[in-house]
Design an enzyme around this catalytic site. Structure first.
Site, PDB file in Angstrom:
ATOM      1  N   LYS A 222      13.107  48.766  16.056  1.00 13.95           N
ATOM      2  CA  LYS A 222      14.523  47.959  16.079  1.00 13.95           C
ATOM      3  C   LYS A 222      14.795  47.357  17.597  1.00 13.95           C
ATOM      4  O   LYS A 222      15.311  46.322  17.810  1.00 13.95           O
ATOM      5  CB  LYS A 222      15.381  48.926  15.700  1.00 13.95           C
ATOM      6  CG  LYS A 222      15.252  49.279  14.199  1.00 13.95           C
ATOM      7  CD  LYS A 222      16.419  50.103  13.538  1.00 13.95           C
ATOM      8  CE  LYS A 222      16.148  50.479  12.036  1.00 13.95           C
ATOM      9  NZ  LYS A 222      17.282  51.250  11.502  1.00 13.95           N
TER      10      LYS A 222
ATOM     11  N   SER B  69      18.326  52.824  16.801  1.00 15.05           N
ATOM     12  CA  SER B  69      18.247  54.211  15.806  1.00 15.05           C
ATOM     13  C   SER B  69      17.767  53.990  14.453  1.00 15.05           C
ATOM     14  O   SER B  69      18.323  52.902  13.799  1.00 15.05           O
ATOM     15  CB  SER B  69      19.747  54.759  16.003  1.00 15.05           C
ATOM     16  OG  SER B  69      19.586  55.970  15.523  1.00 15.05           O
ATOM     17  N   ASP B  70      17.322  55.096  13.674  1.00 17.27           N
ATOM     18  CA  ASP B  70      16.928  55.228  12.520  1.00 17.27           C
ATOM     19  C   ASP B  70      17.012  56.464  12.131  1.00 17.27           C
ATOM     20  O   ASP B  70      16.802  57.535  12.790  1.00 17.27           O
ATOM     21  CB  ASP B  70      15.435  54.501  12.122  1.00 17.27           C
ATOM     22  CG  ASP B  70      15.422  54.245  10.631  1.00 17.27           C
ATOM     23  OD1 ASP B  70      15.969  53.195  10.473  1.00 17.27           O
ATOM     24  OD2 ASP B  70      14.728  54.865  10.015  1.00 17.27           O
ATOM     25  N   THR B  71      17.481  56.719  10.764  1.00 16.15           N
ATOM     26  CA  THR B  71      17.832  58.006  10.216  1.00 16.15           C
ATOM     27  C   THR B  71      16.932  58.208   8.841  1.00 16.15           C
ATOM     28  O   THR B  71      17.014  56.993   8.132  1.00 16.15           O
ATOM     29  CB  THR B  71      19.525  58.153   9.940  1.00 16.15           C
ATOM     30  OG1 THR B  71      19.830  58.176  10.975  1.00 16.15           O
ATOM     31  CG2 THR B  71      19.448  59.660   9.145  1.00 16.15           C
TER      32      THR B  71
END
Length: 198
Positions: free
Chosen positions: A51, A68-70
């Site tokens: 990203k 960011s990734d979750t």
């Protein structure tokens, strides 16, 4: 140096404002497809880095980009956004009365106008314990509309927060952006004079 957040998430945007740094947002274009042998930590880290890099590569001038990734993992299974009510209900029943893991990765990359010249990434894992849920509670939560765009179908910062008995780790990471780790990564670049602190 300009700071960018590679995200379409209003939650991440709101969280980053808490660090009191000027930034702009751009939506990343990343295919979220997990590799066959890719574990949850590697997957979420790769997405955060991709990203940041995809947004950086669009820029004509030097910048720092945060990605960011979750994701949510339960007994080794990654729980995605619900595809239907049935899918949502199944996930809620899995999480009911159990502890699951929320993995959030945040990556900061430095772009010099031509290529990525530095990158720092952190992975944060938070344990989240759910209360036992009745079918009526599951149905009522679905009716709020909140679960539709959330990993595993719940948001801790919204109505879904009432199902959370306990967390061990970072609340902000569960929401989508671990503030402590993000601050530390940005400070690493500040030490080399790479962040605009207007």
């Amino acid at each position: 140096m300009r700071l960018l957040l590679a995200s379409s998430s209003p939650r991440r945007r709101e969280l980053l404002t808490l660090l009191h740094r000027p930034f702009d947002c751009e939506v990343p274009e990343v295919e979220e497809l997990r590799g066959a042998n890719e574990n949850a930590g590697d997957y979420v880290t790769r997405l955060a880095e991709e990203k940041a890099q995809t947004v950086a590569q669009r820029q004509q001038t030097p910048c720092l980009v945060i990605g960011s990734d979750t994701l949510i993992s339960f007994k080794g299974q990654v729980l995605e956004k619900p595809e239907s009510y049935e899918h949502f209900s199944q996930m809620m029943k899995q999480l009911s009365g159990q502890t699951h893991q929320v993995l959030t990765s945040v990556s900061v990359c430095q772009w010099n106008g031509h290529k990525v010249v530095a990158r720092e990434t952190a992975l944060v894992t938070t344990q989240v314990e759910f209360a036992a849920l009745s079918q009526g509670e599951i149905d009522a939560y679905w009716a709020t509309g909140e679960p539709h765009d959330k990993a595993a179908g719940y948001g801790i910062q919204g109505y879904g927060g009432k199902f959370v008995k306990r967390i061990e780790g970072s609340y902000f990471a569960v929401v989508g952006l671990p503030l402590y780790e993000t601050e530390q990564l940005l400070r690493m670049f500040e030490m080399t004079g790479e962040v605009d602190e207007r």
